[in-house]
Write a protein that holds these residues in place. Structure first.
Motif, PDB file in Angstrom:
ATOM      1  N   UNK A  67       0.811  -1.209   0.000  1.00 19.95           N
ATOM      2  CA  UNK A  67       0.000   0.000   0.000  1.00 19.95           C
ATOM      3  C   UNK A  67       0.846   1.261   0.000  1.00 19.95           C
ATOM      4  N   UNK A  68       2.152   1.123   0.161  1.00 18.49           N
ATOM      5  CA  UNK A  68       3.039   2.283   0.171  1.00 18.49           C
ATOM      6  C   UNK A  68       3.255   2.778  -1.255  1.00 18.49           C
ATOM      7  N   UNK A  69       3.600   4.053  -1.392  1.00 17.95           N
ATOM      8  CA  UNK A  69       3.916   4.626  -2.695  1.00 17.95           C
ATOM      9  C   UNK A  69       5.346   5.138  -2.675  1.00 17.95           C
ATOM     10  N   UNK A  70       6.187   4.581  -3.524  1.00 15.48           N
ATOM     11  CA  UNK A  70       7.560   5.033  -3.661  1.00 15.48           C
ATOM     12  C   UNK A  70       7.570   6.114  -4.737  1.00 15.48           C
ATOM     13  N   UNK A  71       7.791   7.347  -4.323  1.00 17.90           N
ATOM     14  CA  UNK A  71       7.661   8.489  -5.215  1.00 17.90           C
ATOM     15  C   UNK A  71       8.856   8.578  -6.162  1.00 17.90           C
ATOM     16  N   UNK A  72       8.570   8.775  -7.436  1.00 19.20           N
ATOM     17  CA  UNK A  72       9.611   8.949  -8.440  1.00 19.20           C
ATOM     18  C   UNK A  72       9.733  10.396  -8.891  1.00 19.20           C
ATOM     19  N   UNK A  73       8.617  11.069  -9.054  1.00 21.42           N
ATOM     20  CA  UNK A  73       8.664  12.462  -9.469  1.00 21.42           C
ATOM     21  C   UNK A  73       7.293  13.087  -9.281  1.00 21.42           C
ATOM     22  N   UNK A 110       3.915  10.894  -9.195  1.00 20.67           N
ATOM     23  CA  UNK A 110       4.056   9.618  -9.884  1.00 20.67           C
ATOM     24  C   UNK A 110       4.983   8.707  -9.095  1.00 20.67           C
ATOM     25  N   UNK A 111       4.549   7.456  -8.917  1.00 22.66           N
ATOM     26  CA  UNK A 111       5.381   6.520  -8.173  1.00 22.66           C
ATOM     27  C   UNK A 111       4.935   5.084  -8.372  1.00 22.66           C
ATOM     28  N   UNK A 112       5.513   4.208  -7.543  1.00 23.69           N
ATOM     29  CA  UNK A 112       5.187   2.781  -7.574  1.00 23.69           C
ATOM     30  C   UNK A 112       4.742   2.335  -6.190  1.00 23.69           C
ATOM     31  N   UNK A 113       3.808   1.388  -6.159  1.00 28.24           N
ATOM     32  CA  UNK A 113       3.460   0.804  -4.870  1.00 28.24           C
ATOM     33  C   UNK A 113       4.429  -0.326  -4.553  1.00 28.24           C
ATOM     34  N   UNK A 114       4.211  -1.017  -3.440  1.00 32.45           N
ATOM     35  CA  UNK A 114       5.144  -2.041  -2.998  1.00 32.45           C
ATOM     36  C   UNK A 114       5.282  -3.214  -3.941  1.00 32.45           C
ATOM     37  N   UNK A 161       6.008   9.133 -19.636  1.00 28.86           N
ATOM     38  CA  UNK A 161       7.011   8.069 -19.673  1.00 28.86           C
ATOM     39  C   UNK A 161       8.166   8.431 -18.753  1.00 28.86           C
ATOM     40  N   UNK A 162       8.498   7.543 -17.829  1.00 31.14           N
ATOM     41  CA  UNK A 162       9.618   7.745 -16.918  1.00 31.14           C
ATOM     42  C   UNK A 162      10.723   6.740 -17.241  1.00 31.14           C
ATOM     43  N   UNK A 163      11.964   7.185 -17.089  1.00 33.22           N
ATOM     44  CA  UNK A 163      13.107   6.326 -17.382  1.00 33.22           C
ATOM     45  C   UNK A 163      13.735   5.774 -16.115  1.00 33.22           C
ATOM     46  N   UNK A 164      13.072   5.913 -14.976  1.00 30.47           N
ATOM     47  CA  UNK A 164      13.611   5.434 -13.715  1.00 30.47           C
ATOM     48  C   UNK A 164      12.583   4.564 -13.010  1.00 30.47           C
ATOM     49  N   UNK A 165      13.042   3.849 -12.006  1.00 32.54           N
ATOM     50  CA  UNK A 165      12.168   3.004 -11.197  1.00 32.54           C
ATOM     51  C   UNK A 165      12.680   3.013  -9.772  1.00 32.54           C
ATOM     52  N   UNK A 166      11.808   2.710  -8.829  1.00 31.30           N
ATOM     53  CA  UNK A 166      12.210   2.651  -7.424  1.00 31.30           C
ATOM     54  C   UNK A 166      13.113   1.441  -7.206  1.00 31.30           C
ATOM     55  N   UNK A 167      14.178   1.593  -6.432  1.00 29.91           N
ATOM     56  CA  UNK A 167      15.103   0.479  -6.201  1.00 29.91           C
ATOM     57  C   UNK A 167      14.464  -0.599  -5.340  1.00 29.91           C
ATOM     58  N   UNK A 168      14.814  -1.848  -5.615  1.00 30.25           N
ATOM     59  CA  UNK A 168      14.343  -2.954  -4.791  1.00 30.25           C
ATOM     60  C   UNK A 168      12.917  -3.377  -5.051  1.00 30.25           C
ATOM     61  N   UNK A 169      12.291  -2.823  -6.086  1.00 31.53           N
ATOM     62  CA  UNK A 169      10.914  -3.194  -6.416  1.00 31.53           C
ATOM     63  C   UNK A 169      10.874  -3.886  -7.769  1.00 31.53           C
ATOM     64  N   UNK A 170       9.803  -4.651  -8.033  1.00 31.02           N
ATOM     65  CA  UNK A 170       9.659  -5.250  -9.364  1.00 31.02           C
ATOM     66  C   UNK A 170       9.627  -4.176 -10.449  1.00 31.02           C
ATOM     67  N   UNK A 171       9.875  -4.578 -11.671  1.00 31.56           N
ATOM     68  CA  UNK A 171       9.826  -3.668 -12.805  1.00 31.56           C
ATOM     69  C   UNK A 171       8.481  -2.957 -12.852  1.00 31.56           C
TER      70      UNK A 171
END
Length: 318
Positions: A67-73, A110-114, A161-171
């Motif tokens: 449920x967490x959001x890893x913020x990218x930008x 914009x980010x990724x969840x867990x 389109x983002x060219x980065x991803x949060x470390x330690x998470x799936x693609x």
């Protein structure tokens, strides 16, 4: 020689900063943001060891990881400042995200969840997001923590389109389809020439004005009022002048600082984009002319037209 715009195929937004963890309406933590999110330049993320994550105390230590959001930008979505790749004007850009075009605008996080799924959070706290972007641009850390009462929507997917991803998470991937959240957002098609490519091209010229200006001969003349050799160009200038009589939708005409005593204008129409400096010439891009950049010399008409357009243009508040 009329310069040509390079193809934007495969371009992605590149940012450089630390990612943070939080629920869409809870806490987020980010650090350096080295590239503006409207630039199509690739960059590597910062050292993963610098990435940090935390959860607000009120969320509880047992808050589920996914449920967490890893913020990218984050980017602004306001009448005077929005990712123009999303639309010719502010209402169009909002419609691309299914948001109401409120005058105050939004901040987009914009980010990724867990699980690595892509999410876009739209907050009404524009000032907070603007402060975070300004801090990142200066290489400073900023704790971007929108109050959940300001969250207008949590949308699956990314509109850019983002060219980065949060470390330690799936693609990064789109979350599973959900009837409540609707289909996932995706970046506009920039593989082939069209409205999105055309607006990206105009943005690039605005950002790299000196480079593109140097490619144009000094003796370029402004198109005459009648008998113009380039029909599409004549139509664009007439439609731009029409905005002075009938105000266009918010965001069709925008003005930004260029130099002391000069402004950069971005003007868009249904199938054209114009970028100009009030103390110099203009460039026009057309959907019907893939990759072509049509220069417009100052002549007798252009200075007055640009000054008038700047008078009705929306300007960033900061």
């Amino acid at each position: 020689m009329v310069p040509r715009l390079p193809n934007h195929e495969g371009d992605a937004v590149a940012v450089e900063h630390s990612a943070g963890r939080a629920g869409p309406a809870r806490s987020t933590r980010t650090a350096e943001r080295a590239e503006d999110t409207e630039r199509a330049e690739h960059a590597e993320p910062t050292d993963p060891a610098r990435h940090t994550a935390r959860v607000d105390e009120e969320d509880g230590a047992d808050h589920e990881e996914h449920d967490a959001l890893y913020v990218l930008t984050a980017v602004l979505l306001t009448p005077a400042q929005f990712p123009s790749v999303l639309g010719n004007d502010y209402p169009e850009a909002c419609a691309a995200l299914g948001l109401e075009p409120f005058e105050e605008g939004y901040g987009l996080v914009l980010g990724q969840d867990g699980t690595g799924a892509r999410w876009t959070v739209a907050t009404e706290d524009v000032t907070l997001v603007a402060c975070a972007i300004a801090a990142w641009d200066c290489g400073m850390e900023y704790d971007l923590s929108p109050d959940e009462r300001t969250v207008a929507a949590a949308l699956p997917g990314w509109p850019l389109a983002l060219a980065v991803a949060a470390p330690g998470l799936p693609t990064p991937h789109d979350p599973e389809p959900d009837d409540e959240t609707g289909p996932a957002l995706s970046p506009p098609d920039t593989e082939h020439w069209g409205p999105a490519q055309r607006r990206l091209g105009a943005d690039e010229i605005a950002l790299q004005w000196a480079v593109w200006r140097a490619r144009v001969d000094e003796d370029v003349e402004f198109v005459a009022p009648s008998g113009a050799p380039q029909g599409g160009l004549r139509r664009v200038l007439d439609e731009a002048r029409g905005y002075l009589r009938q105000p266009p939708p918010p965001g069709r005409v925008r003005s930004a600082f260029a130099a002391p005593g000069a402004r950069t204008l971005r003007v868009d129409g249904p199938d054209w984009s114009l970028v100009a400096r009030t103390d110099d010439i203009a460039f026009v891009l057309l959907d019907d002319e893939p990759g072509e950049i049509l220069p417009v010399g100052r002549g007798e008409e252009l200075p007055a037209l640009l000054e008038a357009l700047d008078g009705i243009a929306l300007r960033p508040t900061a």
